[in-house]
Motif scaffolding. Structure first.
Motif, short mmCIF file in Angstrom:
data_model
loop_
_atom_site.label_atom_id
_atom_site.label_comp_id
_atom_site.label_asym_id
_atom_site.label_seq_id
_atom_site.Cartn_x
_atom_site.Cartn_y
_atom_site.Cartn_z
N GLN A 38 9.04 -26.92 2.54
CA GLN A 38 8.16 -25.99 1.86
C GLN A 38 7.86 -26.37 0.42
O GLN A 38 6.88 -25.90 -0.15
CB GLN A 38 8.75 -24.57 1.93
CG GLN A 38 8.78 -24.04 3.36
CD GLN A 38 9.37 -22.65 3.43
OE1 GLN A 38 10.60 -22.49 3.45
NE2 GLN A 38 8.54 -21.64 3.49
N TRP A 55 14.37 -14.87 -1.87
CA TRP A 55 13.37 -15.82 -1.35
C TRP A 55 12.06 -15.47 -2.03
O TRP A 55 11.57 -14.40 -1.84
CB TRP A 55 13.23 -15.73 0.17
CG TRP A 55 12.25 -16.77 0.61
CD1 TRP A 55 10.88 -16.64 0.73
CD2 TRP A 55 12.54 -18.15 0.93
NE1 TRP A 55 10.33 -17.83 1.09
CE2 TRP A 55 11.31 -18.77 1.21
CE3 TRP A 55 13.72 -18.90 0.97
CZ2 TRP A 55 11.22 -20.12 1.55
CZ3 TRP A 55 13.63 -20.24 1.31
CH2 TRP A 55 12.39 -20.83 1.61
N PHE A 114 5.43 -16.17 -2.10
CA PHE A 114 6.73 -15.49 -2.07
C PHE A 114 7.55 -15.76 -3.34
O PHE A 114 8.64 -15.23 -3.50
CB PHE A 114 7.56 -15.99 -0.88
CG PHE A 114 7.39 -15.20 0.40
CD1 PHE A 114 8.16 -14.07 0.64
CD2 PHE A 114 6.47 -15.58 1.35
CE1 PHE A 114 8.01 -13.36 1.82
CE2 PHE A 114 6.31 -14.87 2.54
CZ PHE A 114 7.09 -13.75 2.77
N GLU A 138 4.02 -21.71 3.14
CA GLU A 138 4.58 -20.65 4.00
C GLU A 138 4.21 -20.93 5.47
O GLU A 138 3.48 -20.19 6.11
CB GLU A 138 4.11 -19.28 3.50
CG GLU A 138 4.56 -18.07 4.30
CD GLU A 138 6.04 -18.05 4.71
OE1 GLU A 138 6.90 -18.47 3.91
OE2 GLU A 138 6.31 -17.61 5.84
N TRP A 139 4.70 -22.03 5.98
CA TRP A 139 4.60 -22.39 7.39
C TRP A 139 3.19 -22.21 7.94
O TRP A 139 2.24 -22.71 7.32
CB TRP A 139 5.68 -21.62 8.18
CG TRP A 139 7.04 -21.81 7.56
CD1 TRP A 139 7.77 -20.85 6.91
CD2 TRP A 139 7.80 -23.03 7.45
NE1 TRP A 139 8.95 -21.40 6.43
CE2 TRP A 139 8.99 -22.73 6.75
CE3 TRP A 139 7.60 -24.35 7.89
CZ2 TRP A 139 9.97 -23.67 6.46
CZ3 TRP A 139 8.58 -25.31 7.61
CH2 TRP A 139 9.74 -24.96 6.90
N HIS A 166 16.48 -26.60 8.00
CA HIS A 166 15.52 -25.51 7.80
C HIS A 166 14.21 -25.95 8.45
O HIS A 166 13.20 -26.15 7.78
CB HIS A 166 15.37 -25.22 6.30
CG HIS A 166 14.78 -23.87 5.98
ND1 HIS A 166 15.40 -22.97 5.12
CD2 HIS A 166 13.65 -23.26 6.38
CE1 HIS A 166 14.65 -21.87 5.01
NE2 HIS A 166 13.58 -22.03 5.77
N GLU A 212 18.41 -14.58 2.35
CA GLU A 212 16.99 -14.49 2.00
C GLU A 212 16.56 -13.04 1.99
O GLU A 212 16.86 -12.28 2.92
CB GLU A 212 16.09 -15.22 3.02
CG GLU A 212 16.05 -16.70 2.86
CD GLU A 212 15.14 -17.38 3.89
OE1 GLU A 212 14.13 -16.78 4.31
OE2 GLU A 212 15.47 -18.51 4.27
N TYR A 238 13.59 -9.24 5.93
CA TYR A 238 12.32 -8.95 5.26
C TYR A 238 11.76 -7.58 5.61
O TYR A 238 11.23 -6.88 4.77
CB TYR A 238 11.28 -10.03 5.60
CG TYR A 238 11.63 -11.35 4.95
CD1 TYR A 238 11.23 -11.61 3.65
CD2 TYR A 238 12.40 -12.30 5.62
CE1 TYR A 238 11.58 -12.80 3.03
CE2 TYR A 238 12.75 -13.49 5.01
CZ TYR A 238 12.34 -13.73 3.71
OH TYR A 238 12.70 -14.89 3.09
N ASN A 261 19.13 -22.74 9.56
CA ASN A 261 18.44 -21.56 9.06
C ASN A 261 17.61 -20.96 10.20
O ASN A 261 16.77 -21.64 10.80
CB ASN A 261 17.49 -21.94 7.93
CG ASN A 261 16.65 -20.74 7.46
OD1 ASN A 261 17.19 -19.82 6.83
ND2 ASN A 261 15.37 -20.71 7.80
N GLU A 262 17.88 -19.70 10.49
CA GLU A 262 17.05 -18.92 11.43
C GLU A 262 16.73 -19.67 12.73
O GLU A 262 15.56 -19.95 13.02
CB GLU A 262 15.74 -18.51 10.75
CG GLU A 262 15.94 -17.70 9.48
CD GLU A 262 14.64 -17.07 8.96
OE1 GLU A 262 13.57 -17.37 9.51
OE2 GLU A 262 14.72 -16.27 8.02
C1 FCB Z 1 11.91 -17.02 6.53
C2 FCB Z 1 12.07 -18.51 6.31
C3 FCB Z 1 11.60 -18.98 4.96
C4 FCB Z 1 10.36 -18.26 4.52
C5 FCB Z 1 10.52 -16.77 4.64
C6 FCB Z 1 9.33 -15.98 4.17
O1 FCB Z 1 11.77 -16.76 7.89
O2 FCB Z 1 13.41 -18.87 6.45
O3 FCB Z 1 11.44 -20.36 5.02
O4 FCB Z 1 9.27 -18.73 5.21
O5 FCB Z 1 10.78 -16.44 5.96
#
Ligand code: FCB
Length: 452
Positions: free
Chosen positions: A26, A399, A415, A406-407, A124, A353, A297, A168-169
């Motif tokens: 990112q 975060w 963010f 942002e992907w 990540h 995050e 989030y 991560n996630e």
């Molecule tokens: C999470 C990701 C991070 C970012 C936030 C907004 O899912 O880990 O990289 O994109 O969301």
């Protein structure tokens, strides 16, 4: 507008860690000095990224890391969470890219010199494309490749790292990447999601003893993302749908790690959707963790759906939302932490995050992101409420440090607590960064007094 830490709050404990977070793909850019990752490939697919952008430059962090690290130091944080790019370390031929290793060692040494703890995430989402070409996370062998990569990194970094996160996630890697295809590598087969997550969890489990052996003084754990589910109505069908969503998207990820078992739902899955579990896998996956990282989030409301059993609804039209369209719902974080604490024997929890995308505008070098300050305040209070209710929470990371890629939404969502002007690559502290800086300065004085 200030960020205030109430007296007696867990945030005031000298042992509580406050930090900022980023991830490699990112922010780094400099795609030419590493192998390609699945995100480079995904970005080339027409329509995959909202603004047709990619990560070749991003925040140009590779060239500006010193400035970025100096910004971090100016914020008075205890810790910095960042990720290592696997394709920057391991070449396709199996050799190690020493330049990549040296880049991260520069960061780690800077952090050490400024008394900031390094929280390193090993994965990540930026899988080397050469591994995707061999099946990616659908190929069991990728888990063993991850353990080899972990060995290289942990050996090279020595005792510079305070805490490692393996993944991560993994929900996003498996579900978004292989089941619904909105993230790299863009595969969309219902049968793939649970096969991919099994190999991701196996990768975690195989990497844990490697970290223990080669970085014995570091903390080791994993970071999961959670969206607590709430029924859309009082109807029994919606309650059942909510429980099903919870089993698929929450328990499926945490339960194997903490109890060596997938949810009972496993038996209801059609044969084709079941993961390929070999003898011994669940023991590997359930290696003890020093902490659990929780990313939060928003929440989701869920209703019954004939095809899938459950369906997520959009945020209610009268509720506050972020620029992502995500409902701002701090109570969800308290509820989530308490529920996890009730359902499982948790290791200490870190909020790895939490943050908000806002429609930030730069005016005369300033960004008045008061909505973000209010969001952070409300969520820090939510964390404290969970701590008061008995959940052992040891830290909180915002975060993100910087606006970044942002992907699937490219550079359209901001963010950061630091604004990035992508044309000039200039950085500007937003009001939220200034508020965090002031809050942490006050906290430093407080904890110093406490320790005297
Ligand atoms: C999470 C990701 C991070 C970012 C936030 C907004 O899912 O880990 O990289 O994109 O969301």
């Amino acid at each position: 507008m200030k960020l205030v830490v109430p007296e007696g709050s867990v945030f005031k404990s000298p042992d509580f860690t406050v930090g900022v977070a980023t991830s490699s793909f990112q922010i780094e850019g400099a795609a030419e000095s590493r192998e390609a990752s699945i995100w480079d490939t995904f970005c080339q697919q027409p329509g995959a990224i909202a603004d047709n952008s990619d990560g070749t430059v991003a925040c140009d962090h590779i060239n500006r890391w010193h400035e970025d690290l100096s910004l971090i130091a100016s914020l008075n944080v205890d810790a910095y969470r960042f990720s290592v790019s696997w394709p920057r370390i391991m070449r396709a031929d199996g050799s190690v890219n020493q330049q990549g290793i040296d880049f991260y060692i520069g960061i780690l040494d800077f952090l050490h010199a400024h008394n900031i703890r390094a929280y390193v995430t090993l994965y990540h989402w930026d899988l080397p494309q050469y591994l995707e070409d061999r099946g990616g996370w659908l190929n069991r062998e990728t888990a063993y490749e991850f353990a080899r990569y972990t060995e290289v990194v942990t050996k090279a970094f020595g005792d510079r790292v305070y805490s490692y996160a393996t993944l991560n996630e993994p929900f996003c890697s498996a579900y978004l990447g292989y089941e619904i295809g909105v993230h790299a590598p863009g595969k969309a087969e219902r049968a793939y999601g649970k096969k991919a997550i099994h190999h991701l969890l196996l990768a975690h489990g195989l990497a844990m003893p490697v970290i223990r052996r080669l970085a014995p003084s570091a903390q080791a754990g994993i970071v999961l993302n959670f969206t607590p589910y709430y029924p859309a109505s009082a109807a029994d069908a919606d309650a059942a749908a909510t429980a099903l969503a919870h089993a698929h998207h929450t328990d499926w990820y945490i339960q194997p790690l903490l109890t060596a078992q997938y949810p009972a739902l496993l038996d209801d899955l059609p044969e084709i959707e079941r993961p390929d579990i070999l003898p011994g896998d669940m023991q590997i996956i359930s290696a003890a963790n020093d902490y659990l990282g929780v990313n939060y989030y928003t929440r989701a409301r869920v209703c019954y759906d004939q095809t899938h059993g459950f369906r997520r609804l959009e945020a209610p039209s009268n509720s506050p939302t972020s620029a992502m369209g995500w409902e701002v719902f701090p109570q969800g974080l308290t509820d989530l932490l308490i529920r996890l604490h009730e359902d499982y024997v948790l290791p200490p929890v870190l909020i790895t995050e939490n943050g908000m995308a806002c429609d930030d505008t730069l005016i005369d070098g300033k960004v008045a992101d008061y909505q973000r300050i209010a969001y952070l305040q409300a969520h820090m209070d939510a964390v404290n409420n969970a701590a008061v209710a008995g959940v052992n929470i040891t830290g909180y990371f915002v975060w993100s440090l910087l606006d970044n890629f942002e992907w699937a939404l490219g550079y359209t969502k901001r963010f950061g607590i630091v604004y990035v002007d992508y044309d000039s690559q200039q950085r500007f502290l937003k009001q939220s960064a200034i508020a965090l800086q002031a809050m942490l300065a006050e906290r430093c004085i407080y904890t110093a007094v406490q320790e005297e």
